[in-house]
Scaffold this active site. Structure first.
Site, PDB file in Angstrom:
ATOM      1  N   SER A 128      32.759 -28.340  49.675  1.00 36.70           N
ATOM      2  CA  SER A 128      33.094 -27.428  48.584  1.00 36.70           C
ATOM      3  C   SER A 128      34.071 -28.132  47.649  1.00 36.70           C
ATOM      4  O   SER A 128      35.093 -28.659  48.099  1.00 36.70           O
ATOM      5  CB  SER A 128      33.761 -26.163  49.135  1.00 36.70           C
ATOM      6  OG  SER A 128      34.456 -25.495  48.086  1.00 36.70           O
ATOM      7  N   HIS A 162      28.708 -27.655  47.558  1.00 29.68           N
ATOM      8  CA  HIS A 162      28.962 -26.218  47.607  1.00 29.68           C
ATOM      9  C   HIS A 162      29.874 -25.839  46.454  1.00 29.68           C
ATOM     10  O   HIS A 162      30.980 -26.392  46.289  1.00 29.68           O
ATOM     11  CB  HIS A 162      29.624 -25.877  48.952  1.00 29.68           C
ATOM     12  CG  HIS A 162      29.792 -24.414  49.204  1.00 29.68           C
ATOM     13  ND1 HIS A 162      28.774 -23.618  49.690  1.00 29.68           N
ATOM     14  CD2 HIS A 162      30.875 -23.609  49.041  1.00 29.68           C
ATOM     15  CE1 HIS A 162      29.236 -22.381  49.829  1.00 29.68           C
ATOM     16  NE2 HIS A 162      30.505 -22.345  49.437  1.00 29.68           N
ATOM     17  N   ASP A 196      31.957 -22.895  44.839  1.00 29.22           N
ATOM     18  CA  ASP A 196      32.545 -21.573  45.087  1.00 29.22           C
ATOM     19  C   ASP A 196      32.857 -20.899  43.763  1.00 29.22           C
ATOM     20  O   ASP A 196      33.820 -21.256  43.082  1.00 29.22           O
ATOM     21  CB  ASP A 196      33.832 -21.722  45.920  1.00 29.22           C
ATOM     22  CG  ASP A 196      33.499 -21.925  47.379  1.00 29.22           C
ATOM     23  OD1 ASP A 196      34.025 -22.874  47.984  1.00 29.22           O
ATOM     24  OD2 ASP A 196      32.700 -21.134  47.917  1.00 29.22           O
ATOM     25  N   MET A 224      34.095 -17.856  41.672  1.00 27.88           N
ATOM     26  CA  MET A 224      34.996 -16.719  41.907  1.00 27.88           C
ATOM     27  C   MET A 224      35.370 -16.045  40.581  1.00 27.88           C
ATOM     28  O   MET A 224      35.658 -16.745  39.604  1.00 27.88           O
ATOM     29  CB  MET A 224      36.278 -17.207  42.588  1.00 27.88           C
ATOM     30  CG  MET A 224      36.016 -17.867  43.911  1.00 27.88           C
ATOM     31  SD  MET A 224      37.583 -18.435  44.642  1.00 27.88           S
ATOM     32  CE  MET A 224      36.963 -19.171  46.133  1.00 27.88           C
ATOM     33  N   HIS A 284      27.693 -20.418  45.657  1.00 29.25           N
ATOM     34  CA  HIS A 284      28.191 -19.284  46.450  1.00 29.25           C
ATOM     35  C   HIS A 284      28.859 -18.321  45.483  1.00 29.25           C
ATOM     36  O   HIS A 284      29.985 -18.558  45.041  1.00 29.25           O
ATOM     37  CB  HIS A 284      29.169 -19.820  47.501  1.00 29.25           C
ATOM     38  CG  HIS A 284      29.842 -18.753  48.300  1.00 29.25           C
ATOM     39  ND1 HIS A 284      30.942 -19.024  49.088  1.00 29.25           N
ATOM     40  CD2 HIS A 284      29.597 -17.433  48.461  1.00 29.25           C
ATOM     41  CE1 HIS A 284      31.336 -17.919  49.696  1.00 29.25           C
ATOM     42  NE2 HIS A 284      30.542 -16.922  49.317  1.00 29.25           N
ATOM     43  N   MET A 293      30.895 -15.481  44.657  1.00 28.57           N
ATOM     44  CA  MET A 293      31.879 -14.508  45.110  1.00 28.57           C
ATOM     45  C   MET A 293      32.325 -13.713  43.880  1.00 28.57           C
ATOM     46  O   MET A 293      33.446 -13.855  43.365  1.00 28.57           O
ATOM     47  CB  MET A 293      33.074 -15.217  45.771  1.00 28.57           C
ATOM     48  CG  MET A 293      32.714 -15.814  47.113  1.00 28.57           C
ATOM     49  SD  MET A 293      33.989 -16.900  47.758  1.00 28.57           S
ATOM     50  CE  MET A 293      33.489 -18.419  46.940  1.00 28.57           C
ATOM     51  N   MET A 304      31.021 -16.038  56.196  1.00 27.95           N
ATOM     52  CA  MET A 304      32.388 -16.398  55.825  1.00 27.95           C
ATOM     53  C   MET A 304      33.246 -16.404  57.088  1.00 27.95           C
ATOM     54  O   MET A 304      33.271 -15.419  57.838  1.00 27.95           O
ATOM     55  CB  MET A 304      32.983 -15.390  54.826  1.00 27.95           C
ATOM     56  CG  MET A 304      32.443 -15.483  53.405  1.00 27.95           C
ATOM     57  SD  MET A 304      32.620 -17.091  52.649  1.00 27.95           S
ATOM     58  CE  MET A 304      34.387 -17.316  52.684  1.00 27.95           C
ATOM     59  N   ASP A 354      31.400 -20.964  56.321  1.00 29.75           N
ATOM     60  CA  ASP A 354      32.188 -21.298  55.144  1.00 29.75           C
ATOM     61  C   ASP A 354      33.628 -20.836  55.306  1.00 29.75           C
ATOM     62  O   ASP A 354      33.928 -19.650  55.257  1.00 29.75           O
ATOM     63  CB  ASP A 354      31.556 -20.597  53.923  1.00 29.75           C
ATOM     64  CG  ASP A 354      32.265 -20.928  52.635  1.00 29.75           C
ATOM     65  OD1 ASP A 354      31.778 -20.499  51.570  1.00 29.75           O
ATOM     66  OD2 ASP A 354      33.310 -21.611  52.681  1.00 29.75           O
TER      67      ASP A 354
HETATM   68  C1  DX5 Z   1      36.748 -19.327  50.272  1.00 29.76           C
HETATM   69  C2  DX5 Z   1      35.925 -20.546  49.967  1.00 29.76           C
HETATM   70  C3  DX5 Z   1      36.347 -21.595  50.965  1.00 29.76           C
HETATM   71  C4  DX5 Z   1      35.828 -22.950  50.665  1.00 29.76           C
HETATM   72  C5  DX5 Z   1      36.074 -23.880  51.837  1.00 29.76           C
HETATM   73  O1  DX5 Z   1      36.479 -18.346  49.361  1.00 29.76           O
HETATM   74  O2  DX5 Z   1      34.533 -20.263  50.056  1.00 29.76           O
HETATM   75  O3  DX5 Z   1      35.877 -21.172  52.225  1.00 29.76           O
HETATM   76  O4  DX5 Z   1      34.496 -22.910  50.393  1.00 29.76           O
HETATM   77  O5  DX5 Z   1      37.413 -24.030  51.930  1.00 29.76           O
HETATM   78  P1  DX5 Z   1      38.109 -24.789  53.188  1.00 29.76           P
HETATM   79  O6  DX5 Z   1      37.080 -25.714  53.782  1.00 29.76           O
HETATM   80  O7  DX5 Z   1      39.254 -25.529  52.547  1.00 29.76           O
HETATM   81  O8  DX5 Z   1      38.516 -23.709  54.108  1.00 29.76           O
HETATM   82 ZN    ZN Z   2      31.942 -20.845  49.689  1.00 33.29          ZN
END
Ligand code: DX5
Ligand code: ZN
Length: 217
Positions: free
Chosen positions: A10, A35, A37, A39, A68, A70, A139, A173
């Site tokens: 990610s 990946h 993320d 948000m 992903h 979110m 998650m 994740d």
């Molecule tokens: C949370 C993100 C994290 C990210 C990974 O919203 O989705 O989980 O991808 O982060 P690490 O590997 O640093 O926990």
């Molecule tokens: Zn993610």
């Protein structure tokens, strides 16, 4: 058929001033996906980036984009992410009233549909769509930030899900590092999102190779 074991770094905690270098590092490090993320500061208490930056990232790597979402109201954005070049689009079951329709819409856009669940959301909420998705994202932290600790009970969810669908891609994740990845693999995950444990190290390429070694064989 044995499932491919894939490391999906990610970029959430990568150095965005050196993102091209970071993408090259994970490519050379044997990653199978990148990946992203996404948000919106509404579904999760953080804001990251959207389709425009995702498209730029897609131009900077040969790795498939694993988006992903979110975000609230994902229906309004899936087409933008498809146009940005998403290979996978994961949407949270918690963010839509019409999950079945949305997952079909993602496939009609030419992307691989995936459904994501927050830690406390029961598997029961997605049992009816398991045949519609190419992947389930579990998650293992409360979404919004990288660098958190893996929540142990989420491993049980993965174990139960793997028993229900032996051939389905299951992605974990959050909080995956060189120690917890063993537990995640033993629980039945086969796609591993790793953010800070790769990008917050002095040598992301070498670290990524270590993760690949951990899950191969
Ligand atoms: C949370 C993100 C994290 C990210 C990974 O919203 O989705 O989980 O991808 O982060 P690490 O590997 O640093 O926990
Ligand atoms: Zn993610």
């Amino acid at each position: 058929m044995s499932l491919q074991q894939i490391i999906a770094p990610s970029v959430l905690n990568a150095d965005f001033l050196e993102l091209g270098k970071g993408l090259k590092a994970i490519e050379n490090g044997g990653a199978g996906l990148v990946h992203l993320d996404i948000m919106d500061g509404h579904f999760v208490p953080n804001v990251s980036f959207g389709p425009g930056v995702s498209k730029c990232i897609g131009k900077g790597t040969s790795l498939p984009l694993d988006c992903h979402l979110m975000i609230s109201n994902p229906e309004q954005y899936v087409e933008e992410f498809a146009k940005a070049g998403a290979a996978y689009i994961s949407v949270h079951a918690e963010t839509t009233n019409h999950l079945d329709r949305l997952l079909h819409q993602i496939r009609e856009l030419g992307c691989k549909p995936a459904v994501a669940l927050n830690p406390a959301t029961p598997l029961e909420s997605i049992l009816h769509v398991l045949d519609i998705v190419d992947m389930v994202l579990i998650m293992s932290v409360n979404p919004g930030f990288g660098g958190q600790k893996l929540i142990p009970y989420t491993l049980e969810k993965i174990r139960r899900l793997r028993a229900l669908c032996p051939e389905k891609d299951i992605q974990i994740d959050g909080g995956v590092n060189l120690e917890t990845i063993r537990m995640a693999k033993d629980a039945g995950a086969n796609i591993f999102v790793v953010g800070s444990a790769i990008f917050c190290t002095s040598n992301p390429e070498e670290t990524c190779k270590q993760f690949v070694m951990k899950v191969s064989g």
